[in-house]
Scaffold this active site. Structure first.
Site, PDB file in Angstrom:
ATOM      1  N   GLY A   1      44.408  46.983  42.375  1.00 55.37           N
ATOM      2  CA  GLY A   1      43.511  47.772  41.546  1.00 55.37           C
ATOM      3  C   GLY A   1      44.167  48.441  40.351  1.00 55.37           C
TER       4      GLY A   1
ATOM      5  N   SER B   1      49.168  36.861  46.431  1.00 52.33           N
ATOM      6  CA  SER B   1      47.906  36.225  46.041  1.00 52.33           C
ATOM      7  C   SER B   1      47.863  36.002  44.538  1.00 52.33           C
ATOM      8  CB  SER B   1      46.741  37.102  46.470  1.00 52.33           C
ATOM      9  OG  SER B   1      46.838  38.374  45.846  1.00 52.33           O
TER      10      SER B   1
ATOM     11  N   ALA C   1      45.278  36.224  41.142  1.00 56.23           N
ATOM     12  CA  ALA C   1      44.245  37.175  40.737  1.00 56.23           C
ATOM     13  C   ALA C   1      42.866  36.689  41.152  1.00 56.23           C
ATOM     14  CB  ALA C   1      44.290  37.368  39.229  1.00 56.23           C
TER      15      ALA C   1
ATOM     16  N   ASP D   1      33.946  46.003  49.656  1.00 54.97           N
ATOM     17  CA  ASP D   1      35.385  46.215  49.845  1.00 54.97           C
ATOM     18  C   ASP D   1      35.576  47.307  50.901  1.00 54.97           C
ATOM     19  OD1 ASP D   1      38.032  45.730  49.486  1.00 54.97           O
ATOM     20  OD2 ASP D   1      38.205  46.724  47.544  1.00 54.97           O
TER      21      ASP D   1
END
Length: 378
Positions: free
Chosen positions: A56, A82, A84, A144
């Protein structure tokens, strides 16, 4: 889910019901099942360390500084990262500017055995494959939840064979975690799952009020990382300091470094050049980057609309602007930050510079930035 037997609508129904209420036992079962569904890595070391940031915050490429520091010390840190999803760069996207990241399991193990660490894309290693499918639906739904986030991260660390894990939890008004109360609840969940699976979890809260470093986007972030590792006087001090503090926490899992000496050891490894040497070793072992690493030739400075002091920066806004400019697809697209919170600016003075390759993306990013720069000036 990992065999694509459910539609997105069915997965969405599962996610929404889970978001409504998930018991502790369901969280443990989900984490375990996700880890078991893909590759499970095993290592011949009693201690395998790892770190993860919940994300974030633009430019927060601390993993690329922490991994070579920790590996130079001799601890094993096989870092899978990971790409994006909604940000302008994941760690894998930024590392790909410097080296190949799509290694298979055997290649990854060779690199780790030779260098004590790696920085590779987790998707190619097939760790917790259901997670990537769940995330793609979560993003569409803007879901989330704490439980899904913890299951996502812990399943990957469980599959990666980690024994000791550091979680970086940025807290700020535009971060994923906005208050210290939310951070405490999330920390308890991580510790609960870690205790159940025998992973020693440490959670640290960090400043998530503004971007870290000067660059947002793969090439710009890679430049920041190499400047920090190279002890460049112009390197971003916030990225350097945060990386050292996180590396200190990881290093103190070594019994010989207990008692607060982790920070001194991390700084010694960075300042002596040992961390930079280790990074070059990892880069050479992973192989040459398949990507171009030049900056977008189209660029424009976004000026301050007023005189005053910068009191806030909207991380989500800057993420969006960097993506509009073409990042992470165009690795040289993004934003070069020129001013941070606390800096005094005059009207018309540049706040940041937008870089892009495609004229249409360049015009869209610049036009959007002029409507709202994302900077709060008082």
């Amino acid at each position: 889910i990992s065999h694509y037997r459910y539609s997105d609508m069915e997965i969405a129904a599962f996610l929404i019901s889970s978001a409504s209420y998930m018991t502790s036992s369901e969280l443990l079962s989900l984490s375990s099942a996700m880890a078991e569904a893909g590759t499970k890595l095993t290592w011949d070391r009693p201690m395998v360390v790892d770190k993860h940031c919940i994300g974030g915050i633009p430019g927060n490429r601390t993993s690329m500084v922490v991994v070579p520091i920790v590996a130079a010390h001799g601890l094993m840190i096989p870092k899978t990262s990971s790409r994006a999803i909604t940000s302008p760069a994941g760690t894998a996207d930024t590392m790909e500017v410097l080296a190949r990241v799509d290694l298979g399991v055997d290649e990854m193990k060779e690199v780790v055995n030779a260098c004590h660490g790696c920085l590779v894309w987790g998707g190619h290693v097939n760790l917790s494959p259901a997670d990537d499918i769940l995330i793609s639906v979560e993003r569409t739904l803007s879901l989330d939840t704490r439980e899904q986030m913890v299951a996502s991260i812990m399943s990957k660390k469980l599959a990666a064979g980690s024994t000791h894990l550091l979680i970086d939890l940025p807290v700020g008004p535009a971060a994923k975690v906005k208050t210290s109360t939310e951070a405490m609840r999330l920390r308890k969940l991580f510790e609960f799952v870690g205790d159940h699976f025998g992973i020693a979890v440490e959670v640290v809260t960090t400043d998530g009020r503004q971007p870290i470093g000067w660059g947002i986007g793969p090439v710009l972030e890679a430049k920041d990382v190499m400047a920090v590792l190279g002890n460049d006087p112009e390197a971003p001090s916030d990225l350097r300091e945060k990386s050292l503090r996180l590396a200190a926490h990881v290093l103190e899992n070594d019994p010989d470094l207990r008692g607060g000496t982790g920070y001194l050891r991390a700084r010694q490894l960075l300042e002596s050049g040992a961390a930079l040497k280790q990074m070059h070793k990892i880069i050479d072992a992973q192989g040459p980057s398949p990507c171009r690493n030049d900056l977008g030739a189209l660029h424009m400075d976004i000026p301050s609309p007023d005189d005053g002091v910068i009191v806030g920066i909207d991380c989500l806004r800057l993420n969006r602007l960097a993506r509009l400019a073409g990042a992470p697809i165009d690795k040289g697209a993004g934003i070069r930050i020129l001013k941070k919170v606390g800096d005094r600016v005059d009207r018309g003075e540049p706040l940041y510079r937008i870089h892009a390759f495609e004229p249409s993306e360049y015009e869209l990013a610049v036009t959007t930035a002029k409507l709202d720069s994302g900077y709060q000036i008082d």
